[in-house]
Write a protein that holds these residues in place. Structure first.
Motif, PDB file in Angstrom:
ATOM      1  N   GLN A 357       0.858  -1.194   0.000  1.00  0.00           N
ATOM      2  CA  GLN A 357       0.000   0.000   0.000  1.00  0.00           C
ATOM      3  C   GLN A 357       0.889   1.238   0.000  1.00  0.00           C
ATOM      4  O   GLN A 357       1.935   1.261   0.638  1.00  0.00           O
ATOM      5  N   GLU A 412      -2.443 -15.709  -1.906  1.00  0.00           N
ATOM      6  CA  GLU A 412      -1.937 -14.674  -2.817  1.00  0.00           C
ATOM      7  C   GLU A 412      -1.353 -15.389  -4.031  1.00  0.00           C
ATOM      8  O   GLU A 412      -0.667 -16.400  -3.892  1.00  0.00           O
ATOM      9  N   ALA A 440      -6.960 -16.888  -5.476  1.00  0.00           N
ATOM     10  CA  ALA A 440      -7.734 -16.744  -4.235  1.00  0.00           C
ATOM     11  C   ALA A 440      -8.841 -17.782  -4.070  1.00  0.00           C
ATOM     12  O   ALA A 440      -9.072 -18.289  -2.961  1.00  0.00           O
TER      13      ALA A 440
HETATM   14  C1  LIG Z   1      -4.592  -4.619  -3.943  1.00  0.00           C
HETATM   15  S1  LIG Z   1      -3.336  -5.809  -3.682  1.00  0.00           S
HETATM   16  C2  LIG Z   1      -3.594  -6.167  -1.973  1.00  0.00           C
HETATM   17  C3  LIG Z   1      -2.422  -6.734  -1.243  1.00  0.00           C
HETATM   18  C4  LIG Z   1      -2.508  -6.719   0.274  1.00  0.00           C
HETATM   19  N1  LIG Z   1      -3.821  -6.981   0.765  1.00  0.00           N
HETATM   20  C5  LIG Z   1      -1.965  -5.432   0.843  1.00  0.00           C
HETATM   21  O1  LIG Z   1      -2.757  -4.593   1.285  1.00  0.00           O
HETATM   22  O2  LIG Z   1      -0.741  -5.236   0.839  1.00  0.00           O
HETATM   23  C6  LIG Z   1      -3.983  -7.145  -4.541  1.00  0.00           C
HETATM   24  C7  LIG Z   1      -3.123  -8.391  -4.483  1.00  0.00           C
HETATM   25  O3  LIG Z   1      -3.865  -9.435  -5.116  1.00  0.00           O
HETATM   26  C8  LIG Z   1      -2.950 -10.274  -5.777  1.00  0.00           C
HETATM   27  N2  LIG Z   1      -3.766 -11.034  -6.739  1.00  0.00           N
HETATM   28  C9  LIG Z   1      -4.168 -10.672  -7.974  1.00  0.00           C
HETATM   29  N3  LIG Z   1      -4.962 -11.627  -8.497  1.00  0.00           N
HETATM   30  C10 LIG Z   1      -5.059 -12.602  -7.581  1.00  0.00           C
HETATM   31  C11 LIG Z   1      -5.737 -13.846  -7.541  1.00  0.00           C
HETATM   32  N4  LIG Z   1      -6.477 -14.266  -8.555  1.00  0.00           N
HETATM   33  N5  LIG Z   1      -5.631 -14.593  -6.436  1.00  0.00           N
HETATM   34  C12 LIG Z   1      -4.877 -14.173  -5.386  1.00  0.00           C
HETATM   35  N6  LIG Z   1      -4.206 -13.014  -5.373  1.00  0.00           N
HETATM   36  C13 LIG Z   1      -4.291 -12.239  -6.452  1.00  0.00           C
HETATM   37  C14 LIG Z   1      -1.925  -9.328  -6.344  1.00  0.00           C
HETATM   38  O4  LIG Z   1      -0.719 -10.014  -6.592  1.00  0.00           O
HETATM   39  C15 LIG Z   1      -1.799  -8.309  -5.199  1.00  0.00           C
HETATM   40  O5  LIG Z   1      -0.789  -8.680  -4.311  1.00  0.00           O
END
Ligand SMILES: C[S@@+](CC[C@H](N)C(=O)[O-])C[C@H]1O[C@@H](n2cnc3c(N)ncnc32)[C@H](O)[C@@H]1O
Length: 558
Positions: A357, A412, A440
């Motif tokens: 973030q 993740e 996810a």
């Molecule tokens: C907005 S970030 C949030 C990360 C964490 N919650 C943070 O606040 O630091 C979204 C995350 O989702 C991951 N991501 C994208 N598609 C995904 C999927 N299909 N399944 C799991 N993770 C995924 C990305 O790699 C990224 O790290």
């Protein structure tokens, strides 16, 4: 009044070839509505995005190691933003609206891309536009009360309620783009932008708006997005006021001439994309970056210029991207280096180019609110004991909540981020968190048991491996389980939402960097037995159109 952000990417043009350059500089789409291909997931009529553009974005994300793409890189964000406008009065383009026509209009509202929307009355039968004077007097904000045909025009740098002179510069099938020539009746919330580049640089959209109004606009936009997805006002609580970062920048030096000081070097501009353009604007100083980044920026600009001069005989290329990440006052420019950031007493270590973030002044509040939403008693009045953090990145929410739960598990897709999350658990001595590397939706059916150390061991100062507990996620007690989701801007996939629905946790805590897709997913959850308990926007990216938003859902129907 800005809150400095601590990482960003800049583009620059230089003679040497760079693999980053192609992705950054070739792709742009200001108005995704003009795209031809409909998204596979159920967006509304006006919300289409070319799959080709999505692919481009994915390519860019991969190239940037799925790192946070700071708001400044609006050319990246714009690939798949959803333009939410109501199209009820739209029809074929008026025959007489021409390139460079000058009109007088009243701005009704702002799109979620930050453009003002004006609806210009056009003649009933022949689709010709009314005279500008007539347009100004007949434009109305009450779209439901009139059968008058209207033509939508988008205008940058305006505030709802303002009357302006504009010049059309592009016609699309259902709307036109215009430049702002003059604000005839300025809003009382209009201010002089701090940055001399504010009207040119594509990074900020709202510098001309008082910060309080920016936040009010964001609150209203979230409210409208939820309503646009069929969520009636009585189905969700009033959207709370947009929260501001906890500290304000002391970095308020007015630098109006900063954009004019560019001298003619081989390297060309180093900065961000211009508004509505692929051209780069030279940015020697950025008012929404931290002081440390601005200091490093000056140095790195000089270095790049020297490199360019020394390499001036090389074949020119399209450009390259620079990363500057401020972690606790130290600026890292190598995206593979690890940096540390402290949030609410926990240290998070991650590669500089990976997602984390962006605004350290807001992060403690965001984590606090996730924790208090997650730990509130369940709808049955019981304590929440199990937490699943979907899209967990390097573990921010799972680790930040861990001391309140028996066990937390994060999932993740980026294996490197999962390694970081595990490392961050160890770094902070947290033993009740496990992390899984997969998409996810895989978490709900995972056959790999979650492994953790029970609270009873903590009091004894640690346990050996024999004291570890294990449990499959499918065996978590649903009435005491909270699922935190924080997906990328495209929101949750249909597969994920279906799995979540079948899993039926007592609570879903949904953090989003795009309330448009969040509202879409909220309408799914509400349609599947959940009630919206709160909607809380955050001004994570002041001066820009970007909104972070937390929505909390409790399961009310089994
Ligand atoms: C907005 S970030 C949030 C990360 C964490 N919650 C943070 O606040 O630091 C979204 C995350 O989702 C991951 N991501 C994208 N598609 C995904 C999927 N299909 N399944 C799991 N993770 C995924 C990305 O790699 C990224 O790290």
């Amino acid at each position: 009044m800005t809150s400095p952000s601590h990482s960003f990417f800049l583009s620059f043009r230089r003679p040497a070839v760079s693999s980053f350059a192609v992705a950054w500089t070739r792709s742009t789409s200001r108005h995704p509505t003009k795209s031809r291909t409909r998204r596979p997931f159920a967006f509304r009529a006006s919300s289409t995005v070319a799959s080709e553009e999505i692919q481009k974005f994915q390519k860019v994300q991969a190239l940037s190691l799925s790192g946070e793409i700071f708001a400044k890189n609006s050319h990246v964000f714009l690939f798949y933003n959803i333009l939410m406008i109501k199209t009820r009065h739209l029809m074929t383009p008026p025959t007489t609206i021409q390139y460079h026509d000058v009109l007088t209009v009243t701005v009704e509202s702002l799109t979620n891309l930050g453009f003002g929307i004006a609806r210009v009355p056009i003649k009933e039968n022949d689709n010709t536009i009314l005279q500008p004077e007539a347009a100004a007097t007949t434009s109305t904000t009450d779209e439901d009360s009139t059968e008058q045909k209207k033509w939508v025009v988008f205008i940058p740098n305006v505030i709802p309620g303002e009357t302006c002179r504009i010049r059309i510069y592009r016609n699309h099938a259902t709307y036109s783009d215009a430049d702002l020539i003059q604000v005839l009746t300025p809003s009382e919330d209009r201010i002089e932008p701090k940055c001399g580049l504010a009207n040119v640089c594509g990074g900020c959209q709202y510098q001309h708006v008082k910060i309080e109004r920016q936040r009010a606009i964001k609150t209203q936009q979230v409210q409208e997005l939820f309503e646009d997805w069929g969520l009636k006002r009585d189905e969700f609580p009033k959207v709370l006021e947009t929260l501001e970062p906890s500290l304000r920048s002391t970095n308020q030096k007015k630098d109006k001439d900063s954009g004019n000081s560019l001298k003619s070097y081989e390297i060309g501009p180093i900065g961000f994309k211009e508004k509505a353009s692929r051209r780069l604007v030279d940015v020697p100083y950025c008012h929404i970056a931290t002081p440390a980044i601005n200091t490093a920026l000056e140095q790195i600009r000089n270095e790049k210029r020297m490199e360019a001069i020394e390499e001036r005989l090389k074949k020119p290329s399209k450009g390259a991207t620079l990363l500057l990440r401020d972690a606790e006052g130290v600026v890292e420019t190598n995206h593979t280096e690890y940096v540390d950031t402290i949030v609410n007493g926990l240290t998070f270590r991650f590669q500089a180019g990976n997602f984390f973030q962006n605004n350290p002044y807001m992060l403690p509040k965001m984590v606090d609110l996730v924790v208090s939403a997650a730990t509130a008693p369940s709808p049955k009045g019981e304590p929440m004991t199990h937490l699943i953090d979907c899209y967990c990145g390097s573990g921010l929410f799972a680790l930040g909540s861990s001391s309140f739960f028996d066990v937390c598990v994060g999932i993740e897709v980026n294996a490197k981020a999962v390694e970081e999350a595990k490392g961050n658990a160890a770094l902070n001595g947290i033993e009740n968190c496990d992390f899984v590397s997969a998409s996810a939706e895989a978490i709900f059916q995972s056959q790999d048991p979650v492994s953790w150390v029970g609270r009873e061991c903590w009091w004894r100062g640690g346990c050996d491996d024999n004291n570890r507990k294990t449990l499959l996620v499918k065996d978590f007690p649903r009435d005491n389980t909270v699922v935190v989701v924080d997906p990328p801007r495209k929101g949750c996939s249909p597969e994920f939402l279906e799995q979540l629905d079948q899993y039926r946790p007592a609570r879903v805590v949904y953090m989003s960097c795009d309330p448009a897709t969040q509202a879409r997913d909220a309408s799914f959850l509400v349609g599947h037995g959940y009630k919206i308990m709160s909607v809380q926007p955050f001004d994570l990216f002041p001066q820009t159109r970007h909104i972070e938003c937390l929505a909390v859902f409790d399961r009310v129907i089994n």
